[in-house]
Design an enzyme around this catalytic site. Structure first.
Site, PDB file in Angstrom:
ATOM      1  N   HIS A 286      24.051  39.681  42.718  1.00  0.00           N
ATOM      2  CA  HIS A 286      24.533  39.083  41.426  1.00  0.00           C
ATOM      3  C   HIS A 286      23.771  39.635  40.270  1.00  0.00           C
ATOM      4  CE1 HIS A 286      27.597  37.054  43.930  1.00  0.00           C
ATOM      5  NE2 HIS A 286      26.803  36.001  44.173  1.00  0.00           N
TER       6      HIS A 286
ATOM      7  N   HIS B  10      32.102  32.824  39.485  1.00  0.00           N
ATOM      8  CA  HIS B  10      31.576  32.131  40.502  1.00  0.00           C
ATOM      9  C   HIS B  10      31.490  30.714  40.338  1.00  0.00           C
ATOM     10  CE1 HIS B  10      28.387  31.745  43.650  1.00  0.00           C
ATOM     11  NE2 HIS B  10      28.599  32.888  43.824  1.00  0.00           N
TER      12      HIS B  10
ATOM     13  N   GLU C 253      35.774  34.009  44.687  1.00  0.00           N
ATOM     14  CA  GLU C 253      35.364  34.885  43.920  1.00  0.00           C
ATOM     15  C   GLU C 253      36.349  36.426  43.883  1.00  0.00           C
ATOM     16  OE1 GLU C 253      31.029  35.635  44.309  1.00  0.00           O
ATOM     17  OE2 GLU C 253      31.432  33.825  45.913  1.00  0.00           O
TER      18      GLU C 253
END
Length: 367
Positions: free
Chosen positions: A134, A206, A332
């Protein structure tokens, strides 16, 4: 850690809603709080005439809260969040975040681009195998973005300039994220970006969802359908092997709705590796076109959420590592994990002169 299943009452208290208006409206609360470096974060709330409300902040281009009515018209929050800005600053679960530059995992925190190897932070260790997750140690979710509400009050756009070398990524990148709320009960997240040098990019939204309205209750009783005939198996480090495996005859088959808890503990290697569901499904249809990816529902409240996207994949994560175990789930939409290292996967490199685009639509209703 700040408890993250409250209703975020300070936001509601500062909110002005005019249900007689014919389109969503926006109000900015002048300050959501002060960051550790002294900068001030802002808060923005969109609402429509059907009772749908979405609140966002310029810290991390984050979705702070979504509130929707159930079949009886009772409005309740359906996203995990924090009471104060400090919760988001300390959060390590990416609640409501815009993550980047590259959402999901990159093997060993390394990739090679135009003959040069780049090294990124290895900030995640599934199966005790380090990887990049991420965007690194300080990804887009921990940056303060510039905010610009639209003139008609229907949306707010956040902009962030990521300098060359930030978190190890090449190129000066300008990223924009727009949240819009429609009278059709659609919350739209749109991302776009440009760069002055080739760079991997996979911007991902997210949010953790719980349509039951009780954000301390598990999500295992939700029904989920995924518009996907195949998924991406991984190794024990949750990095895709490169294979696209059929879902038929496995606990990964959500072509028709299944209760999330029905097969999450099945004796199936991919579920063992991830401690439950945390995988990328290949969305049926043509990437680049907006199409259905998922449908989530909760029988007790009647709430339904459909997800549409133009991306090739959707990561379904069942909250297996949340402090409050499986009280929220993520859907996601994204490019495939580890795409910079897998030539057979869809292109993940943004070049100068190109514009990255990603559209994700959350459509709410009741049944």
């Amino acid at each position: 850690m700040t408890e993250f299943y409250t209703q975020i009452s300070p936001i509601v208290a500062g909110f002005t809603w005019h249900p007689t208006r014919s389109h969503p409206i926006l109000r900015r609360v002048e300050s959501y709080g002060t960051l550790p470096d002294g900068r001030e974060a802002g808060l923005f709330t969109l609402a429509n005439s059907h009772g749908l409300r979405a609140t966002v902040t310029d810290f991390g281009a984050t979705l702070v809260s979504v509130e929707t009515p159930d079949r009886e018209g009772n409005i309740a929050p359906v996203t995990l969040g924090f009471d104060t800005l400090d919760g988001w600053v300390k959060d390590d679960c990416y609640l409501g975040a815009t993550v980047g530059r590259f959402g999901n995992r990159i093997r060993d925190g390394r990739f090679t681009l135009e003959g040069k190897e780049y090294t990124l932070a290895t900030n995640n260790t599934p199966g005790d195998i380090p990887c990049h997750l991420h965007g690194g140690n300080v990804g887009f979710n921990k940056r303060l973005w510039d905010a610009r509400p639209s003139a008609d009050g229907r949306s707010v756009t956040f902009t962030y300039h990521s300098p060359d070398g930030e978190e190890g990524y090449p190129g000066n990148l300008t990223a924009r994220v727009t949240y819009s709320l429609t009278e059709d009960n659609e919350l739209v997240w749109e991302a776009e970006a440009t760069s002055d040098a080739p760079t991997p990019l996979n911007m991902v939204h997210h949010t953790y969802w719980n349509l039951g309205g009780d954000l301390s209750a598990p999500i295992t009783n939700h029904l989920l359908a995924l518009n996907a005939n195949t998924y991406l198996p991984t190794d024990s480090g949750l990095i895709p092997t490169g294979e696209k495996a059929p879902v038929d005859g496995t606990p990964m088959d959500f072509k028709t709705p299944h209760r999330i808890g029905e097969r999450i503990g099945a004796d199936f290697e991919p579920l063992h590796f991830a401690g439950g569901y945390d995988h990328c499904w290949v969305v049926d249809g043509e990437p680049g076109t907006l199409r259905p990816a998922a449908r989530l529902s909760h029988s007790g409240t009647g709430r339904v959420m459909e997800v549409l996207t133009d991306q090739p994949g959707i990561q379904f994560y069942a909250g297996n590592f949340l402090p409050n175990y499986r009280t929220g789930l993520c859907l996601e939409t994204q490019n495939f994990p580890d795409a910079p290292n897998q030539p057979a996967f869809p292109n993940s490199i943004l070049h100068p002169g190109e514009t990255y685009r990603h559209v994700m639509v959350h459509r709410f209703g009741v049944e």
